[in-house]
Design a protein around this motif. Structure first.
Motif, short mmCIF file in Angstrom:
data_model
loop_
_atom_site.label_atom_id
_atom_site.label_comp_id
_atom_site.label_asym_id
_atom_site.label_seq_id
_atom_site.Cartn_x
_atom_site.Cartn_y
_atom_site.Cartn_z
N ALA A 222 2.28 -3.99 5.86
CA ALA A 222 1.78 -5.10 5.08
C ALA A 222 3.04 -6.23 5.06
CB ALA A 222 1.68 -4.04 3.88
N ASN B 150 1.97 3.23 5.27
CA ASN B 150 2.32 2.36 6.00
C ASN B 150 2.72 0.86 5.70
OD1 ASN B 150 2.07 4.06 8.69
ND2 ASN B 150 -0.69 3.90 7.96
N PRO C 256 0.75 -1.49 -0.25
CA PRO C 256 -0.22 0.08 -0.06
C PRO C 256 0.89 0.91 -0.01
CG PRO C 256 0.14 -0.93 2.01
CD PRO C 256 0.96 -1.85 1.06
N ASP D 41 -4.96 -3.57 0.35
CA ASP D 41 -7.07 -2.57 0.81
C ASP D 41 -6.20 -3.76 2.32
OD1 ASP D 41 -8.81 -3.23 1.92
OD2 ASP D 41 -9.97 -4.35 0.33
N ASN D 42 -6.52 -2.70 3.07
CA ASN D 42 -5.92 -2.65 4.51
C ASN D 42 -6.64 -3.71 5.54
OD1 ASN D 42 -3.85 -1.06 4.57
ND2 ASN D 42 -5.15 0.64 5.07
#
Length: 228
Positions: free
Chosen positions: A193, A189, A186, A218-219
């Motif tokens: 990931a 952050n 991402p 996608d968190n």
């Protein structure tokens, strides 16, 4: 009486020294005398190997007339040596030329697919390419941002499984594994990931599986595309 003798002795000695140094300075300015020629080239902030490279690059031999040397030109030669970040050249009163350098700190490698270049933390590629890869180095390809420190620190936990890293659209990273999987990180952050990937790799051998893509953008979920 004794004090008077000492006074005159020191007075004469000071005159002699003043004349001596004046003569040396004048002869030096006129291009005559021993200090008018280069005595030594002194390098500072270098290893013995780097010192030899610098001396060969500047092209100034002992005995060269000091006043014939263009210090600006000399400094440009030093600054153009691969790996040199900053440099300074001075002419010393004793006839020596002092050269001080600061080298780039190498933190990774950049590759064009054929050659491997040492890479500094600010994304500077050092023009000393090699056809052999350093297996202990993180490899980048393509464009680079101005600071690589964060991504290198984050990726270090899984670096043994990473083939190379590339910067996508100047905003986020893709990790290409040695197993042929592409990990989409991402924009914000990416370390979170990467830590998830590291945990899943320890528990489920994720990076050993035959996967084409692991999408971490996608968190809320991880999207995985299996290899056909």
């Amino acid at each position: 009486m004794k004090k008077s003798i000492l006074f005159w002795l020191y007075f004469v000695l000071s005159i002699v020294l003043a004349v001596y140094f004046s003569v040396r300075i004048i002869t030096g300015q006129m291009g005559r005398g021993p200090i008018s020629n280069v005595q030594n080239i002194i390098t500072r902030g270098t290893s013995a190997k780097d010192a030899e490279i610098i001396k060969m690059s500047v092209g100034v031999s002992d005995g060269t007339n000091l006043r014939s040397i263009d210090l600006h030109q000399l400094n440009n030669r030093v600054a153009n040596i691969p790996g040199v970040k900053k440099s300074a050249v001075r002419r010393l009163p004793n006839g020596d030329i002092a050269i001080k350098i600061q080298k780039y700190r190498i933190v990774a490698t950049w590759s064009d697919g054929e050659y491997f270049y040492p890479l500094s933390a600010d994304g500077t590629k050092i023009n000393t390419p090699s056809t052999e890869r350093n297996n202990n180095s993180i490899v980048f390809r393509g464009e680079l941002p101005e600071n690589l420190t964060d991504i290198i620190n984050h990726v270090s936990v899984i670096s043994k499984d990473i083939d190379y890293i590339d910067y996508i659209e100047s905003r986020r990273w893709n990790l290409h594994t040695k197993n042929g999987t592409v990990i989409y990180l991402p924009e914000q952050n990416p370390e979170i990931a990467i830590n998830k990937i590291n945990t899943l790799n320890h528990t489920h051998k994720l990076l050993s599986r035959k996967l084409d893509i692991i999408d971490m953008r996608d968190n809320a979920r991880i999207l995985v595309k299996e290899r056909k």
